[in-house]
Design a protein around this motif. Structure first.
Motif, PDB file in Angstrom:
ATOM      1  N   UNK A 155      46.465  72.676 -22.804  1.00 38.96           N
ATOM      2  CA  UNK A 155      47.711  72.746 -23.565  1.00 38.96           C
ATOM      3  C   UNK A 155      48.561  71.497 -23.415  1.00 38.96           C
ATOM      4  N   UNK A 156      49.392  71.261 -24.432  1.00 38.70           N
ATOM      5  CA  UNK A 156      50.238  70.078 -24.476  1.00 38.70           C
ATOM      6  C   UNK A 156      51.705  70.465 -24.351  1.00 38.70           C
ATOM      7  N   UNK A 157      52.442  69.675 -23.575  1.00 42.36           N
ATOM      8  CA  UNK A 157      53.893  69.816 -23.460  1.00 42.36           C
ATOM      9  C   UNK A 157      54.536  68.545 -23.985  1.00 42.36           C
ATOM     10  N   UNK A 158      55.320  68.685 -25.057  1.00 44.17           N
ATOM     11  CA  UNK A 158      56.127  67.568 -25.544  1.00 44.17           C
ATOM     12  C   UNK A 158      57.473  67.661 -24.832  1.00 44.17           C
ATOM     13  N   UNK A 159      57.700  66.743 -23.918  1.00 43.31           N
ATOM     14  CA  UNK A 159      58.892  66.764 -23.061  1.00 43.31           C
ATOM     15  C   UNK A 159      59.759  65.558 -23.376  1.00 43.31           C
ATOM     16  N   UNK A 160      61.041  65.789 -23.629  1.00 44.89           N
ATOM     17  CA  UNK A 160      61.984  64.695 -23.813  1.00 44.89           C
ATOM     18  C   UNK A 160      63.151  64.899 -22.859  1.00 44.89           C
ATOM     19  N   UNK A 161      63.476  63.846 -22.092  1.00 39.89           N
ATOM     20  CA  UNK A 161      64.529  63.943 -21.093  1.00 39.89           C
ATOM     21  C   UNK A 161      65.512  62.788 -21.254  1.00 39.89           C
ATOM     22  N   UNK A 205      59.718  62.086 -13.362  1.00 38.57           N
ATOM     23  CA  UNK A 205      58.813  62.784 -14.275  1.00 38.57           C
ATOM     24  C   UNK A 205      57.362  62.567 -13.847  1.00 38.57           C
ATOM     25  N   UNK A 206      57.025  61.345 -13.457  1.00 44.00           N
ATOM     26  CA  UNK A 206      55.663  61.074 -12.971  1.00 44.00           C
ATOM     27  C   UNK A 206      55.321  61.943 -11.769  1.00 44.00           C
ATOM     28  N   UNK A 207      56.211  61.955 -10.779  1.00 43.90           N
ATOM     29  CA  UNK A 207      55.929  62.676  -9.534  1.00 43.90           C
ATOM     30  C   UNK A 207      55.863  64.182  -9.767  1.00 43.90           C
ATOM     31  N   UNK A 208      56.821  64.714 -10.505  1.00 39.31           N
ATOM     32  CA  UNK A 208      56.866  66.165 -10.716  1.00 39.31           C
ATOM     33  C   UNK A 208      55.705  66.637 -11.587  1.00 39.31           C
ATOM     34  N   UNK A 209      55.308  65.809 -12.557  1.00 40.07           N
ATOM     35  CA  UNK A 209      54.159  66.167 -13.390  1.00 40.07           C
ATOM     36  C   UNK A 209      52.900  66.270 -12.533  1.00 40.07           C
ATOM     37  N   UNK A 210      52.726  65.303 -11.631  1.00 42.89           N
ATOM     38  CA  UNK A 210      51.559  65.334 -10.750  1.00 42.89           C
ATOM     39  C   UNK A 210      51.584  66.577  -9.861  1.00 42.89           C
ATOM     40  N   UNK A 215      49.010  65.923 -16.629  1.00 44.24           N
ATOM     41  CA  UNK A 215      48.703  64.510 -16.854  1.00 44.24           C
ATOM     42  C   UNK A 215      49.605  63.945 -17.941  1.00 44.24           C
ATOM     43  N   UNK A 216      50.138  62.751 -17.714  1.00 42.19           N
ATOM     44  CA  UNK A 216      50.932  62.065 -18.732  1.00 42.19           C
ATOM     45  C   UNK A 216      49.969  61.345 -19.668  1.00 42.19           C
ATOM     46  N   UNK A 266      52.623  65.645 -22.042  1.00 42.12           N
ATOM     47  CA  UNK A 266      52.009  66.077 -20.790  1.00 42.12           C
ATOM     48  C   UNK A 266      50.941  67.109 -21.118  1.00 42.12           C
ATOM     49  N   UNK A 267      49.807  67.020 -20.452  1.00 45.82           N
ATOM     50  CA  UNK A 267      48.679  67.899 -20.748  1.00 45.82           C
ATOM     51  C   UNK A 267      48.216  68.573 -19.471  1.00 45.82           C
ATOM     52  N   UNK A 268      47.969  69.882 -19.574  1.00 44.60           N
ATOM     53  CA  UNK A 268      47.323  70.608 -18.481  1.00 44.60           C
ATOM     54  C   UNK A 268      45.823  70.488 -18.682  1.00 44.60           C
ATOM     55  N   UNK A 269      45.130  69.850 -17.772  1.00 45.36           N
ATOM     56  CA  UNK A 269      43.685  69.635 -17.973  1.00 45.36           C
ATOM     57  C   UNK A 269      42.944  70.957 -18.120  1.00 45.36           C
ATOM     58  N   UNK A 270      41.805  70.914 -18.819  1.00 44.54           N
ATOM     59  CA  UNK A 270      40.971  72.106 -18.994  1.00 44.54           C
ATOM     60  C   UNK A 270      40.501  72.653 -17.661  1.00 44.54           C
TER      61      UNK A 270
END
Length: 281
Positions: A155-161, A205-210, A215-216, A266-270
């Motif tokens: 799934x994809x997350x379109x995130x704007x901050x 955003x990089x750290x929290x996504x990881x 994945x960005x 941002x994508x949640x890997x399969x």
């Protein structure tokens, strides 16, 4: 610079913080619309999203969740392109306006804050949009983890901050040097002011996504030039030239890093990425 608290005019707070410490926008729909979507700033934001969303997302009419959907502009964009949209918004006034403006569109409306979405809209979702929301929350890190939990594999997350580094730069341009030096950039969520209470950096955003296993896959800056201009565009030709500049450089390093907003895919890997084995194991 802001006045000391003891000199502020008395009167009720227009939009108090929620019990969680988040900023909601009941009673502020008019100001919200004018500040975020009015004039050149709003035109640029919408025009850039119109270009970037198809570039940065794999769109195939999948159902999508619009988190903190506000007045419904983003939900309308996706609905017009064939998506069945669920719009979640905590402020009743904003939700009512979105419902009115999107009448007849394939949009379902839910009055709910982000923290309750695992109960009221659990998904899993193959597409989520959360634009200009995390910066109004007391705990944006936990909010991103909640969003990650709503995503389906792949799934994809379109995130704007709202970009904290851009806010610092803007304060320096305006002459607020002491404020920038002290790093006093956050708003307090009081009265009619619309400075976010939790502006974010790209590093966060990089750290929290990881941390969330996301994945960005793409990043862009929204309004990388306009907010620093000494004089706004004076005519249609200037507006078109400014839009052309914004479009040309919104994904070019280093320019995107000073966008007033940062837009991510941002994508949640399969399948989860397994840690590398230690030598000799």
């Amino acid at each position: 610079m802001s006045q000391p608290s003891h000199t502020r005019p008395s009167g009720p707070t227009v939009s108090p913080l929620s019990a969680q410490g988040d900023r909601h926008f009941d009673g502020l729909a008019e100001k919200f619309a004018a500040s975020l979507y009015g004039g050149v700033r709003g035109e640029l934001r919408l025009a850039l999203l119109d270009q970037l969303l198809p570039e940065m997302l794999a769109l195939h009419d999948q159902p999508m969740l619009d988190v903190g959907g506000g007045l419904g502009q983003l939900a309308g964009w996706f609905a017009e392109r064939g998506h069945d949209v669920t719009l979640a918004e905590p402020a009743a006034e904003m939700l009512a306006r979105a419902r009115e403006s999107l009448s007849g569109q394939p949009v379902t409306f839910i009055q709910a804050p982000l923290q309750t979405l695992p109960e009221v809209a659990p998904g899993p979702w193959s597409l989520i949009a959360c634009h200009a929301v995390l910066e109004w929350l007391a705990d944006p890190r936990a909010a991103l983890a909640t969003l990650a939990g709503l995503l389906a594999p792949g799934g994809q997350l379109s995130l704007m901050v709202f970009n904290r580094d851009a806010l610092r730069f803007s304060n320096v341009v305006k002459g607020n040097l002491e404020k920038a030096l002290a790093d006093r950039l956050e708003g307090k969520g009081e009265r009619l002011r619309l400075t976010p209470i939790s502006p974010l950096t790209h590093a966060q955003v990089e750290a929290w996504s990881a941390e969330c296993g996301l994945e960005i896959r793409g990043v862009a800056g929204i309004r990388i030039f306009n907010d620093y201009c000494r004089h706004p565009p004076q005519n249609d030709a200037d507006r078109e030239a400014l839009l052309a500049l914004e479009r040309r450089y919104c994904r070019v390093d280093p320019h995107w890093r000073l966008g007033r907003y940062l837009l991510y895919t941002l994508v949640r890997p399969d399948s989860p990425t397994l840690p590398a084995e230690e030598p000799g194991t």
